[in-house]
Design an enzyme around this catalytic site. Structure first.
Site, mmCIF file in Angstrom:
data_model
loop_
_atom_site.group_PDB
_atom_site.id
_atom_site.type_symbol
_atom_site.label_atom_id
_atom_site.label_comp_id
_atom_site.label_asym_id
_atom_site.label_seq_id
_atom_site.Cartn_x
_atom_site.Cartn_y
_atom_site.Cartn_z
ATOM 1 N N THR A 6 -1.139 -8.015 0.838
ATOM 2 C CA THR A 6 0.211 -7.571 1.187
ATOM 3 C C THR A 6 0.817 -8.588 2.147
ATOM 4 O O THR A 6 0.203 -9.599 2.460
ATOM 5 C CB THR A 6 0.187 -6.194 1.889
ATOM 6 O OG1 THR A 6 -0.435 -6.352 3.172
ATOM 7 C CG2 THR A 6 -0.582 -5.157 1.076
ATOM 8 N N TYR B 142 -0.173 -7.663 17.382
ATOM 9 C CA TYR B 142 -0.423 -6.848 16.186
ATOM 10 C C TYR B 142 -1.653 -5.958 16.417
ATOM 11 O O TYR B 142 -1.624 -4.755 16.128
ATOM 12 C CB TYR B 142 -0.650 -7.753 14.969
ATOM 13 C CG TYR B 142 -0.993 -6.966 13.715
ATOM 14 C CD1 TYR B 142 -0.002 -6.287 13.005
ATOM 15 C CD2 TYR B 142 -2.309 -6.888 13.254
ATOM 16 C CE1 TYR B 142 -0.309 -5.547 11.872
ATOM 17 C CE2 TYR B 142 -2.627 -6.147 12.121
ATOM 18 C CZ TYR B 142 -1.624 -5.481 11.438
ATOM 19 O OH TYR B 142 -1.943 -4.739 10.330
ATOM 20 N N ILE C 38 0.831 -1.207 0.000
ATOM 21 C CA ILE C 38 0.000 0.000 0.000
ATOM 22 C C ILE C 38 0.866 1.258 0.000
ATOM 23 O O ILE C 38 0.528 2.251 -0.639
ATOM 24 C CB ILE C 38 -0.949 -0.005 1.221
ATOM 25 C CG1 ILE C 38 -1.985 -1.117 1.066
ATOM 26 C CG2 ILE C 38 -1.664 1.341 1.382
ATOM 27 C CD1 ILE C 38 -2.844 -1.327 2.292
#
Length: 269
Positions: free
Chosen positions: A200, A172, A20
């Protein structure tokens, strides 16, 4: 023809060498912005800039490679000092760099859990240090590339490094919640955006398939445009403004996170 709304603007995109971040840098430059393209190393940043010049026909003068390894806070500080010196006016900071938390609990040389540092603390420090450049003219803004997973998270205040009972998904998610909470900090106008589940390096945390990074980047670029009005602390799921997790709007949580972050990045108020 470059879009005139971005042609005089300078934007720093972190983690701009792939995914991105690279697509965001490409689209901003195509619309006429000068893009500070951040990579982990100077070589990676230069290679990404060369790729955009070769494949997207972008003018080399619009791309400025910059580097810092976000696992080292001293490099983040050097990057910020360099940017403020070279670009005393910065229109937009896109906090995009991110890693999936590793399977095993990993601590940086600065003593922080690696995902919390790369995804949040480095961006916190960078944003604080770039505040003079972002506020030198009205309209400066910060766009945090966050994640819908922030809703599943809690910030473990007594153990932010998650040394006890480590889970990569929880680590995360905590880093994404912290980044989203930080957008409500009043020092610089900031928003967060979940660009959708994109194909991704982070996709394994979410799903087996996702949209292209280019599609995800459109939602990031949209928020960089001064024609799009933003409200400080707002959270977007792609193009739609939605309520973030409740913690991201709690004044007490915002203040507490700032105190914790200042402590962990070695900033003294």
């Amino acid at each position: 023809m470059p879009d005139s709304t971005l042609s005089s603007r300078t934007v720093l995109v972190t983690g701009a060498t792939s995914g991105i971040g690279l697509e965001t840098a490409r689209r901003l430059a195509e619309r006429g912005a000068t893009v500070l393209l951040h990579g982990r190393t100077a070589e990676e940043a230069r290679a990404a800039a060369d790729r955009l010049i070769a494949t997207a026909g972008i003018d080399a003068t619009q791309l400025i490679p910059v580097a810092a390894d976000f696992t080292r806070l001293d490099e983040v500080e050097s990057l910020a000092n360099h940017v403020v010196a070279q670009h005393p006016h910065l229109d937009v900071l896109v906090n995009n760099a991110g890693i999936a938390a590793p399977e095993r609990h990993t601590v940086t040389t600065d003593g922080n859990e690696i995902a919390f540092q790369v995804n949040f603390l480095a961006h916190y420090l960078l944003t604080c240090l770039l505040e003079p450049a972002l506020t030198s003219d009205p309209g400066g803004r910060v766009v945090n590339v966050s994640s819908s997973l922030h809703r599943t998270a809690n910030i473990r205040w007594s153990d932010p490094n998650r040394a006890r009972r480590y889970s990569r998904l929880a680590a995360y998610a905590q880093s994404q919640l912290a980044l989203t909470v930080f957008a409500a900090d009043p020092r610089v106008a900031a928003v967060s955006v979940h660009p959708g589940v994109c194909d991704t390096a982070l996709m394994s945390l979410y799903a087996h398939e996702g949209v292209t990074p280019a599609e995800g980047a459109t939602y990031v670029v949209r928020l960089c445009d001064p024609a799009v009005e933003i409200v400080n602390g707002a959270y977007y799921d792609r193009a739609e403004r939605v309520a973030p997790a409740p913690a991201a709007t709690e004044d007490r949580t915002i203040k507490r996170l700032n105190r914790l972050a200042d402590l962990l990045v070695g900033r003294t108020a």
